[in-house]
Design a protein around this motif. Structure first.
Motif, PDB file in Angstrom:
ATOM      1  N   GLY A   1       0.974  -1.144   0.318  1.00  0.00           N
ATOM      2  CA  GLY A   1       0.164  -0.206  -0.275  1.00  0.00           C
ATOM      3  C   GLY A   1       0.825   1.185   0.234  1.00  0.00           C
ATOM      4  N   PRO A   2       1.963   1.548  -0.791  1.00  0.00           N
ATOM      5  CA  PRO A   2       2.716   2.482  -0.809  1.00  0.00           C
ATOM      6  C   PRO A   2       1.343   3.827  -1.270  1.00  0.00           C
ATOM      7  CG  PRO A   2       2.863   1.342  -2.785  1.00  0.00           C
ATOM      8  CD  PRO A   2       1.766   0.290  -2.079  1.00  0.00           C
ATOM      9  N   LEU A   3       2.274   5.449  -1.259  1.00  0.00           N
ATOM     10  CA  LEU A   3       1.886   6.064  -1.869  1.00  0.00           C
ATOM     11  C   LEU A   3       2.184   6.924  -3.402  1.00  0.00           C
ATOM     12  CD1 LEU A   3       0.481   8.592   1.124  1.00  0.00           C
ATOM     13  CD2 LEU A   3      -0.974   7.052  -0.301  1.00  0.00           C
ATOM     14  N   VAL A   4       1.816   6.996  -3.874  1.00  0.00           N
ATOM     15  CA  VAL A   4       1.857   7.686  -5.560  1.00  0.00           C
ATOM     16  C   VAL A   4       1.875   9.097  -5.783  1.00  0.00           C
ATOM     17  CG1 VAL A   4       1.886   6.881  -7.747  1.00  0.00           C
ATOM     18  CG2 VAL A   4       1.818   5.439  -6.394  1.00  0.00           C
ATOM     19  N   TYR A   5       3.208  10.029  -6.091  1.00  0.00           N
ATOM     20  CA  TYR A   5       3.276  11.339  -6.267  1.00  0.00           C
ATOM     21  C   TYR A   5       3.576  11.260  -7.505  1.00  0.00           C
ATOM     22  CZ  TYR A   5       2.840  11.161  -0.675  1.00  0.00           C
ATOM     23  OH  TYR A   5       2.533  11.453  -0.181  1.00  0.00           O
ATOM     24  N   VAL A   6       2.066  13.021  -8.207  1.00  0.00           N
ATOM     25  CA  VAL A   6       3.294  12.905  -9.509  1.00  0.00           C
ATOM     26  C   VAL A   6       3.100  14.843  -9.593  1.00  0.00           C
ATOM     27  CG1 VAL A   6       1.724  13.073 -11.630  1.00  0.00           C
ATOM     28  CG2 VAL A   6       1.482  11.227 -10.430  1.00  0.00           C
ATOM     29  N   ASP A   7       3.438  15.087 -10.664  1.00  0.00           N
ATOM     30  CA  ASP A   7       4.193  16.766 -10.303  1.00  0.00           C
ATOM     31  C   ASP A   7       3.938  16.516 -11.625  1.00  0.00           C
ATOM     32  OD1 ASP A   7       4.498  16.898  -7.301  1.00  0.00           O
ATOM     33  OD2 ASP A   7       7.223  17.380  -7.407  1.00  0.00           O
ATOM     34  N   THR A   8       2.788  18.027 -11.829  1.00  0.00           N
ATOM     35  CA  THR A   8       2.344  17.919 -12.761  1.00  0.00           C
ATOM     36  C   THR A   8       3.233  19.261 -13.710  1.00  0.00           C
ATOM     37  OG1 THR A   8      -0.025  18.815 -12.364  1.00  0.00           O
ATOM     38  CG2 THR A   8      -0.203  16.672 -13.982  1.00  0.00           C
ATOM     39  N   GLU A   9       3.302  19.243 -14.587  1.00  0.00           N
ATOM     40  CA  GLU A   9       3.648  20.857 -15.024  1.00  0.00           C
ATOM     41  C   GLU A   9       3.373  21.862 -14.474  1.00  0.00           C
ATOM     42  OE1 GLU A   9       3.329  22.479 -19.613  1.00  0.00           O
ATOM     43  OE2 GLU A   9       2.103  20.181 -19.336  1.00  0.00           O
ATOM     44  N   LYS A  10       4.256  22.835 -14.727  1.00  0.00           N
ATOM     45  CA  LYS A  10       3.900  24.567 -13.907  1.00  0.00           C
ATOM     46  C   LYS A  10       3.403  25.385 -14.783  1.00  0.00           C
ATOM     47  CE  LYS A  10       7.959  24.339 -10.375  1.00  0.00           C
ATOM     48  NZ  LYS A  10       9.487  25.245 -10.161  1.00  0.00           N
ATOM     49  N   GLY A  11       2.844  26.351 -14.163  1.00  0.00           N
ATOM     50  CA  GLY A  11       1.573  27.615 -15.364  1.00  0.00           C
ATOM     51  C   GLY A  11       0.786  26.794 -15.467  1.00  0.00           C
ATOM     52  N   LYS A  12      -0.040  25.284 -15.350  1.00  0.00           N
ATOM     53  CA  LYS A  12      -0.600  24.582 -15.862  1.00  0.00           C
ATOM     54  C   LYS A  12      -1.901  23.715 -15.148  1.00  0.00           C
ATOM     55  CE  LYS A  12       0.982  23.750 -20.914  1.00  0.00           C
ATOM     56  NZ  LYS A  12       0.443  23.220 -21.672  1.00  0.00           N
ATOM     57  N   LEU A  13      -3.498  24.193 -14.831  1.00  0.00           N
ATOM     58  CA  LEU A  13      -4.400  23.482 -14.205  1.00  0.00           C
ATOM     59  C   LEU A  13      -4.577  21.985 -14.938  1.00  0.00           C
ATOM     60  CD1 LEU A  13      -6.858  26.086 -13.391  1.00  0.00           C
ATOM     61  CD2 LEU A  13      -4.791  25.041 -11.762  1.00  0.00           C
ATOM     62  N   CYS A  14      -4.284  20.945 -14.063  1.00  0.00           N
ATOM     63  CA  CYS A  14      -4.414  19.687 -14.902  1.00  0.00           C
ATOM     64  C   CYS A  14      -5.356  18.231 -14.115  1.00  0.00           C
ATOM     65  CB  CYS A  14      -3.284  18.915 -15.456  1.00  0.00           C
ATOM     66  SG  CYS A  14      -1.886  19.883 -16.052  1.00  0.00           S
ATOM     67  N   ASP A  15      -5.831  17.994 -15.152  1.00  0.00           N
ATOM     68  CA  ASP A  15      -7.237  17.172 -14.279  1.00  0.00           C
ATOM     69  C   ASP A  15      -6.501  15.556 -14.898  1.00  0.00           C
ATOM     70  OD1 ASP A  15      -9.143  18.544 -13.625  1.00  0.00           O
ATOM     71  OD2 ASP A  15      -9.824  18.836 -14.961  1.00  0.00           O
ATOM     72  N   PHE A  16      -6.734  14.383 -13.879  1.00  0.00           N
ATOM     73  CA  PHE A  16      -6.763  13.208 -14.249  1.00  0.00           C
ATOM     74  C   PHE A  16      -7.465  12.367 -15.032  1.00  0.00           C
ATOM     75  CE2 PHE A  16      -4.703   9.310 -13.075  1.00  0.00           C
ATOM     76  CZ  PHE A  16      -5.595   8.538 -12.919  1.00  0.00           C
ATOM     77  N   SER A  17      -7.110  11.808 -15.622  1.00  0.00           N
ATOM     78  CA  SER A  17      -7.834  10.885 -16.734  1.00  0.00           C
ATOM     79  C   SER A  17      -7.338  10.044 -17.147  1.00  0.00           C
ATOM     80  CB  SER A  17      -7.807  11.866 -17.970  1.00  0.00           C
ATOM     81  OG  SER A  17      -7.911  11.514 -19.167  1.00  0.00           O
ATOM     82  N   MET A  18      -8.107   8.284 -16.727  1.00  0.00           N
ATOM     83  CA  MET A  18      -7.770   7.327 -16.979  1.00  0.00           C
ATOM     84  C   MET A  18      -8.690   6.577 -18.680  1.00  0.00           C
ATOM     85  SD  MET A  18      -9.155   3.983 -15.231  1.00  0.00           S
ATOM     86  CE  MET A  18     -10.818   4.232 -14.543  1.00  0.00           C
ATOM     87  N   VAL A  19      -8.538   6.155 -19.924  1.00  0.00           N
ATOM     88  CA  VAL A  19      -8.586   5.884 -20.817  1.00  0.00           C
ATOM     89  C   VAL A  19      -8.617   4.381 -21.231  1.00  0.00           C
ATOM     90  CG1 VAL A  19      -8.253   8.395 -21.695  1.00  0.00           C
ATOM     91  CG2 VAL A  19      -6.081   6.341 -21.912  1.00  0.00           C
ATOM     92  N   VAL A  20      -8.908   3.673 -21.867  1.00  0.00           N
ATOM     93  CA  VAL A  20      -9.087   2.569 -22.759  1.00  0.00           C
ATOM     94  C   VAL A  20      -8.135   3.545 -23.711  1.00  0.00           C
ATOM     95  CG1 VAL A  20      -9.952   0.907 -23.845  1.00  0.00           C
ATOM     96  CG2 VAL A  20     -10.065   1.934 -21.536  1.00  0.00           C
ATOM     97  N   MET A  21      -7.257   2.533 -24.961  1.00  0.00           N
ATOM     98  CA  MET A  21      -6.228   2.961 -25.706  1.00  0.00           C
ATOM     99  C   MET A  21      -5.913   1.713 -26.301  1.00  0.00           C
ATOM    100  SD  MET A  21      -3.358   5.244 -24.038  1.00  0.00           S
ATOM    101  CE  MET A  21      -2.743   4.683 -25.666  1.00  0.00           C
ATOM    102  N   THR A  22      -5.450   1.798 -27.191  1.00  0.00           N
ATOM    103  CA  THR A  22      -4.798   0.437 -27.153  1.00  0.00           C
ATOM    104  C   THR A  22      -3.296   0.295 -26.974  1.00  0.00           C
ATOM    105  OG1 THR A  22      -3.352   1.809 -29.761  1.00  0.00           O
ATOM    106  CG2 THR A  22      -5.600   0.577 -30.175  1.00  0.00           C
ATOM    107  N   ASN A  23      -2.648  -0.986 -27.360  1.00  0.00           N
ATOM    108  CA  ASN A  23      -0.720  -0.816 -26.760  1.00  0.00           C
ATOM    109  C   ASN A  23      -0.741  -0.081 -27.324  1.00  0.00           C
ATOM    110  OD1 ASN A  23      -1.807  -1.787 -24.217  1.00  0.00           O
ATOM    111  ND2 ASN A  23      -1.949  -4.194 -26.365  1.00  0.00           N
TER     112      ASN A  23
END
Length: 218
Positions: free
Chosen positions: A100-122
């Motif tokens: 059960g570790p925690l996952v951290y993500v830093d997104t690029e500065k200056g932009k408001l970003c939303d997390f997105s889960m998608v279904v896509m081709t490999n």
């Protein structure tokens, strides 16, 4: 409707935004929540299709860059390698789910970003692509969406009627079809409806796709 984002309420996958300032954003996830969705990539029935995680800019829906991503638990720390596609690639490991570790993500500065889960081709599509290749992807995408949605999802899931093609450096253009027709690319996206193609159709892509997502019916 384009299948580029999956509803949060359906899957219960939530992110904690640790900093709301436009100058910097950091997100925190429970690994077990990510694992719940990623484990579907190991199931049978969709060998050419996967679940993938991205961050998208709120206003433009363009992919945000990930400056850094890592997971940690007590004294253990592991940083993730971020590919050029900016997909958040997290290992699928049942042992990690139990820890059960925690996952951290830093997104690029200056932009408001939303997390997105998608279904896509490999793999991306490129060069000449046949009707048969396109047709084979649709039931796989439907199966993945059903797996993500659970036991009764097929009762209310929209039908996958084609593909949504995303291109990285083509904003406007066209995809040539062997019968002389063409499919428009607008704002970097081309929509392919299977019903509009003949069985002998061959499509000539002007560029390798960035992402191939399901195109959903209404």
């Amino acid at each position: 409707m384009i299948g580029s984002k999956i509803n949060w309420w359906l899957f219960g996958l939530t992110a904690c935004l640790l900093s709301g300032q436009v100058s910097a954003q950091q997100y925190r996830f429970n690994y077990s929540k990510l694992y719940t969705q990623m484990k579907n990539n190991l199931k049978e029935g969709h060998p050419d299709v996967k679940v993938a995680f991205f961050f998208q800019e709120q206003e433009t829906f363009r992919i945000c860059n990930i400056d850094k991503a890592w997971m940690e638990k007590d004294e253990h720390y592991e940083e993730f390698t971020i590919p050029d596609s900016q997909e958040l690639v997290v290992p699928i490991d049942n042992n990690l789910r139990q820890v059960g570790p925690l996952v951290y993500v830093d997104t690029e500065k200056g932009k408001l970003c939303d997390f997105s889960m998608v279904v896509m081709t490999n793999k991306p599509l490129q060069g000449q692509v046949t009707y048969t290749q396109i047709k084979a992807l649709l039931p796989q995408m439907s199966k993945m969406l059903d797996d993500l949605g659970g036991m009764f999802s097929s009762w209310f899931s929209p039908e996958v009627i084609g593909l949504t093609l995303e291109f990285r450096s083509i904003r406007n253009g066209s995809i040539t079809v062997s019968n002389g027709a063409s499919i428009n690319i607008e704002n970097g996206k081309g929509l392919i409806k299977l019903v509009d193609l003949k069985e002998e159709a061959v499509l000539d892509f002007p560029q390798t796709t960035f992402r191939v997502l399901p195109l959903l019916g209404k």
